[in-house]
Write an enzyme that holds these catalytic residues in place. Sequence first.
Site: not given
Ligand code: AMP
Length: 336
Positions: A119, A200, A203
């Site tokens: 980041k 990956k 968002k």
């Molecule tokens: P975040 O949206 O960054 O707060 O992530 C929320 C949860 O979703 C965390 O446990 C991440 O590890 C999981 N996560 C986010 N993006 C992915 C992805 N592309 N594949 C699998 N898990 C994800």
Amino acid sequence: MSESGARPRVFSGIQPSGDLHLGTYLGALRQWVEHQHERENVFCVVDLHAITVPEAIDPKGLKAKSREVAALYFASGIDPDANLVFVQSHVREHAELTWLLNCTTPLGWLHRMTQFKAKSDARESVSTGLLDYPVLQAADILLYDTDLVPVGEDQVQHVELTRDIAQRFNHLFGEVFTLPDATVPPSGARVMGFDDPDAKMSKSVAQERDRHAVNLLDDESVIKKTVMSAVTDSGREFRFEHAGAGVRNLLGVLRSLTGESYEALADRYEGRGYGDLKKDVLEAILETVRPIRERYEAYAADPAELDAILARNADRAREHAARTLKRAQDALGVGA
Ligand code: AMP
Ligand code: TRP
């Protein structure tokens, strides 16, 4: 193990930044739902994490986004009567324990975090909060005497850091914290972008590129366009043993959604065109997101009731958090 000695204690959270997508669902939400009745769970909407990058600071929209994420937890199947769901900033102990842990965590540990590196490399300047983000995450987890942290693969390093932070604190100041373990799902722990299967699904990228992610609240026509235009290999026929990243991602998503093995899927698609695979992936995704969207509408229609649930749960969370914070304060010789 947990205070009661019976069910393991769970903590996890998602940031109210951007839209929740298929990766968030398969990596995190679905494993929360699957095991919710075997465990004692705290599922948090981590808004303080969301303000570590400037573009996510949206004073008007952030509260609404936090409510949306909480509604999506419930819509995905989290039982509001059996789990604690609240917004992180409503329980001030999270910020307070972060300060105490800041003072016992070596700075070098934070500079090693790969998510911080990724980041911060992409930006000219970063906030102190972005570097400190994993310490806030450690505070989240440690406040509730957590045994298990169900997350996607990208968060495993942060949970391991939490263990190190807890271990160091316990070693220096006495046994205050429970050491947590991360759990990742057997499939779906790293869903890749449909438009770029080497990266990956994320968002922030989804905010810039239309065909990157399937968001849980996307219209069916949009989901169809995203899946049917997913990047695959240059060949036109499915060859399992030579499948590239795009095809492997589609297969991984299908495996995760249907529970079928790679072998079974490989047999089914061998020699067929990618179009067939995409159609089946699309169908499986639509079957999953349809009921989520319907339940979401019901929660979204009554924001006052949602706020009441979140406030009640924050009160209950605060009781547990305050006890842990007091132990940490006593160990360091601060606090009343
Ligand atoms: P975040 O949206 O960054 O707060 O992530 C929320 C949860 O979703 C965390 O446990 C991440 O590890 C999981 N996560 C986010 N993006 C992915 C992805 N592309 N594949 C699998 N898990 C994800
Ligand atoms: N950092 C996590 C993410 O981006 C979100 C998070 C904050 C979290 N606190 C947590 C996840 C505690 C698990 C446990 O995905």
